[in-house]
Design a protein around this motif. Sequence first.
Motif, short mmCIF file in Angstrom:
data_model
loop_
_atom_site.label_atom_id
_atom_site.label_comp_id
_atom_site.label_asym_id
_atom_site.label_seq_id
_atom_site.Cartn_x
_atom_site.Cartn_y
_atom_site.Cartn_z
N LEU A 1 -59.51 1.17 29.41
CA LEU A 1 -60.13 2.41 29.81
C LEU A 1 -60.89 2.34 31.12
O LEU A 1 -60.95 3.15 31.97
CB LEU A 1 -60.91 2.98 28.55
CG LEU A 1 -60.23 3.63 27.24
CD1 LEU A 1 -61.08 3.89 26.35
CD2 LEU A 1 -59.22 4.65 27.77
N LEU A 2 -61.43 0.93 31.07
CA LEU A 2 -62.26 0.68 32.24
C LEU A 2 -61.31 0.89 33.60
O LEU A 2 -61.90 1.44 34.54
CB LEU A 2 -63.09 -0.66 32.27
CG LEU A 2 -63.87 -1.09 33.50
CD1 LEU A 2 -65.15 -0.07 33.57
CD2 LEU A 2 -64.27 -2.14 33.15
N LYS A 3 -60.41 0.27 33.39
CA LYS A 3 -59.35 0.26 34.51
C LYS A 3 -58.96 1.74 34.92
O LYS A 3 -58.82 2.28 36.11
CB LYS A 3 -58.33 -0.56 34.45
CG LYS A 3 -58.65 -1.98 34.73
CD LYS A 3 -57.33 -2.98 34.33
CE LYS A 3 -57.82 -4.45 34.59
NZ LYS A 3 -56.60 -5.12 34.52
N GLU A 4 -58.47 2.20 33.74
CA GLU A 4 -57.71 3.73 34.04
C GLU A 4 -58.77 4.84 34.47
O GLU A 4 -58.51 5.61 35.01
CB GLU A 4 -57.44 4.05 32.55
CG GLU A 4 -56.47 5.35 32.51
CD GLU A 4 -55.92 5.62 31.11
OE1 GLU A 4 -56.03 6.84 30.98
OE2 GLU A 4 -55.78 4.70 30.37
N LYS A 5 -59.92 4.83 33.72
CA LYS A 5 -60.99 5.95 33.78
C LYS A 5 -61.93 5.91 34.91
O LYS A 5 -62.77 6.72 35.20
CB LYS A 5 -61.52 6.17 32.39
CG LYS A 5 -60.62 6.61 31.37
CD LYS A 5 -59.93 8.10 31.51
CE LYS A 5 -58.82 8.22 30.20
NZ LYS A 5 -58.22 9.36 30.44
N PHE A 6 -62.30 4.72 35.26
CA PHE A 6 -63.43 4.23 35.99
C PHE A 6 -62.80 3.78 37.43
O PHE A 6 -63.11 4.31 38.53
CB PHE A 6 -64.68 3.46 35.39
CG PHE A 6 -65.74 3.24 36.26
CD1 PHE A 6 -66.49 4.39 36.72
CD2 PHE A 6 -65.92 2.04 36.72
CE1 PHE A 6 -67.41 4.32 37.65
CE2 PHE A 6 -67.20 1.89 37.50
CZ PHE A 6 -68.02 2.98 37.89
N TYR A 7 -62.30 2.53 37.38
CA TYR A 7 -61.98 1.66 38.54
C TYR A 7 -60.71 2.54 39.39
O TYR A 7 -60.93 2.62 40.73
CB TYR A 7 -61.30 0.38 38.00
CG TYR A 7 -62.56 -0.73 37.71
CD1 TYR A 7 -63.55 -0.54 37.92
CD2 TYR A 7 -61.98 -1.58 36.82
CE1 TYR A 7 -64.56 -1.56 37.42
CE2 TYR A 7 -62.88 -2.75 36.37
CZ TYR A 7 -64.24 -2.75 36.77
OH TYR A 7 -65.18 -3.71 36.16
N SER A 8 -60.06 3.19 38.50
CA SER A 8 -58.87 3.81 39.38
C SER A 8 -59.53 4.96 40.23
O SER A 8 -58.92 5.56 41.16
CB SER A 8 -57.87 4.53 38.39
OG SER A 8 -58.51 5.42 37.69
N LYS A 9 -60.70 5.45 39.78
CA LYS A 9 -61.36 6.56 40.36
C LYS A 9 -62.41 6.14 41.37
O LYS A 9 -62.64 6.93 42.36
CB LYS A 9 -62.11 7.45 39.38
CG LYS A 9 -61.11 8.10 38.27
CD LYS A 9 -61.73 8.90 37.49
CE LYS A 9 -60.69 9.58 36.44
NZ LYS A 9 -61.27 10.24 35.43
N VAL A 10 -62.99 5.00 41.30
CA VAL A 10 -63.67 4.63 42.54
C VAL A 10 -63.46 3.54 43.40
O VAL A 10 -64.20 3.30 44.27
CB VAL A 10 -65.34 4.33 41.69
CG1 VAL A 10 -65.61 5.63 40.99
CG2 VAL A 10 -65.21 3.22 40.59
N VAL A 11 -62.49 2.96 42.99
CA VAL A 11 -62.18 1.84 43.48
C VAL A 11 -60.71 1.85 44.53
O VAL A 11 -59.89 2.40 43.73
CB VAL A 11 -62.08 0.34 42.96
CG1 VAL A 11 -61.56 -0.94 43.55
CG2 VAL A 11 -63.27 0.02 42.32
#
Length: 173
Positions: free
Chosen positions: A52-62
């Motif tokens: 979820l960290l990769k999908e919901k956060f990193y994919s949006k801010v990195v």
Amino acid sequence: MIKWILFVGILISQNGFSQACGGGILTFNIYTLNGVEIEEFNYEIFPVSKELLKEKFYSKVVNKVNLDNPNYNLFREINQTGVIIMQQYANEIINTKDDKLNGSLKKMLDLSKINQTGKIKSSLSFNTLELADFPIILKISHREKTIYILGNYFGGCDREGSLVWDNGSGKLN
């Protein structure tokens, strides 16, 4: 024959990796501005799903170029002092329904001799394992104000993180 084995052993060991510390303590401190005295802060520690960290956060801010770059500034900050994130992102990456993740969090909390929820005056200590990669959300609250911090507080070596608590916001150092 023994000389040959020693020679090969020396060659191989030159390319090996070693640990820097094995583990340590992360001390997380909370400071206030202008000598404002706060009796205590509430804290909660939540497990974060790496998927979820990769999908919901990193994919949006990195940006995509840096998603696999461990030296990217955001990833380094998460592994050092942590980063403050919005409640929306925190809610999307917290996973309290995964029994394996909850079990791992319990082991880490037991290692640090801290509770998942509680009250603190000004600091919280996490025992770390150097190679542990276990992201958490540390939720810090006082009255109506809440800050969500994403960090790898159970991994790495000795270090200190601090939150400067202000009436309107917080800043990590």
